[in-house]
Design an enzyme around this catalytic site. Structure first.
Site, mmCIF file in Angstrom:
data_model
loop_
_atom_site.group_PDB
_atom_site.id
_atom_site.type_symbol
_atom_site.label_atom_id
_atom_site.label_comp_id
_atom_site.label_asym_id
_atom_site.label_seq_id
_atom_site.Cartn_x
_atom_site.Cartn_y
_atom_site.Cartn_z
ATOM 1 N N CYS A 55 0.860 -1.173 0.000
ATOM 2 C CA CYS A 55 0.000 0.000 0.000
ATOM 3 C C CYS A 55 0.907 1.238 0.000
ATOM 4 C CB CYS A 55 -0.906 -0.003 1.224
ATOM 5 S SG CYS A 55 -1.833 1.540 1.421
ATOM 6 N N ASP A 62 -0.136 -5.950 0.128
ATOM 7 C CA ASP A 62 -1.355 -6.251 -0.610
ATOM 8 C C ASP A 62 -1.085 -7.516 -1.421
ATOM 9 O OD1 ASP A 62 -3.040 -4.082 0.123
ATOM 10 O OD2 ASP A 62 -1.937 -2.770 -1.229
ATOM 11 N N HIS A 96 -3.767 -0.700 -6.242
ATOM 12 C CA HIS A 96 -4.058 -1.886 -7.052
ATOM 13 C C HIS A 96 -4.178 -1.539 -8.531
ATOM 14 C CE1 HIS A 96 -6.175 -3.490 -3.205
ATOM 15 N NE2 HIS A 96 -4.884 -3.679 -3.144
ATOM 16 N N GLU A 97 -4.885 -0.464 -8.809
ATOM 17 C CA GLU A 97 -5.107 -0.067 -10.202
ATOM 18 C C GLU A 97 -3.777 0.227 -10.890
ATOM 19 O OE1 GLU A 97 -8.710 1.158 -7.745
ATOM 20 O OE2 GLU A 97 -6.533 1.231 -7.477
#
Length: 157
Positions: A55, A62, A96-97
């Site tokens: 993160c 993550d 994440h993207e």
């Protein structure tokens, strides 16, 4: 090897050699080799069920299950270099993207494939999973593209 002359592999720097894990995705060297059957349309799939990144705000890990499908044009990615590249995200802070789309764009830039798709099936952060999907366009007609078949996160359900 598959009718491709050995000199086609002479530029590889990682395959068959000891390598250290790159400290970042930017430092990682992705390598390619000539596609063995340029006259055929086929799908190549890489699955990374234990992908990790950090993160960017908290530094907490993550986890994701990545599925990368592509139809080669002239090049295929050398798998050890792809493994090293993906592992370099372990110490990389990004949402994440960003991780999912950066991987897709780097592969498209390296390979110029006929078609590429990535599914980023991320485990929950803050109580909800964030899945990210991208493809370069419509899949080529007549090419078998299997479903990714990764189940959405169900928790205890």
């Amino acid at each position: 090897m598959s009718g491709v002359p050995d000199h086609e592999y002479s530029g590889l720097t990682q395959l068959g050699q000891p390598t250290r894990l790159p400290s970042s995705p930017e430092e990682a060297v992705l390598e390619r080799v000539p596609a063995p059957h340029k006259d055929l349309r086929y799908c190549v799939r890489f699955t990374a069920p234990e992908f990790t990144s950090l993160c960017p705000l908290t530094g907490q890990p993550d986890f994701a299950h990545l599925v990368i499908d592509y139809v080669p044009r002239n090049w295929i990615v050398e798998s050890k270099s792809l493994k090293q590249y993906l592992a370099a995200f372990r110490n990389h802070g990004a949402f994440h993207e960003a991780c999912t789309l950066d991987i897709a764009q780097r592969l498209v830039g390296l390979l110029d494939p006929v078609w590429l798709r990535i599914g980023g099936y991320w485990y929950p952060r803050g109580g909800i999973p964030i899945d990210v999907f991208w493809q370069s366009g419509d899949p080529p007609a007549g090419t078998w593209i299997p479903n990714q078949d990764v189940q959405p996160y169900r928790g205890r359900g």
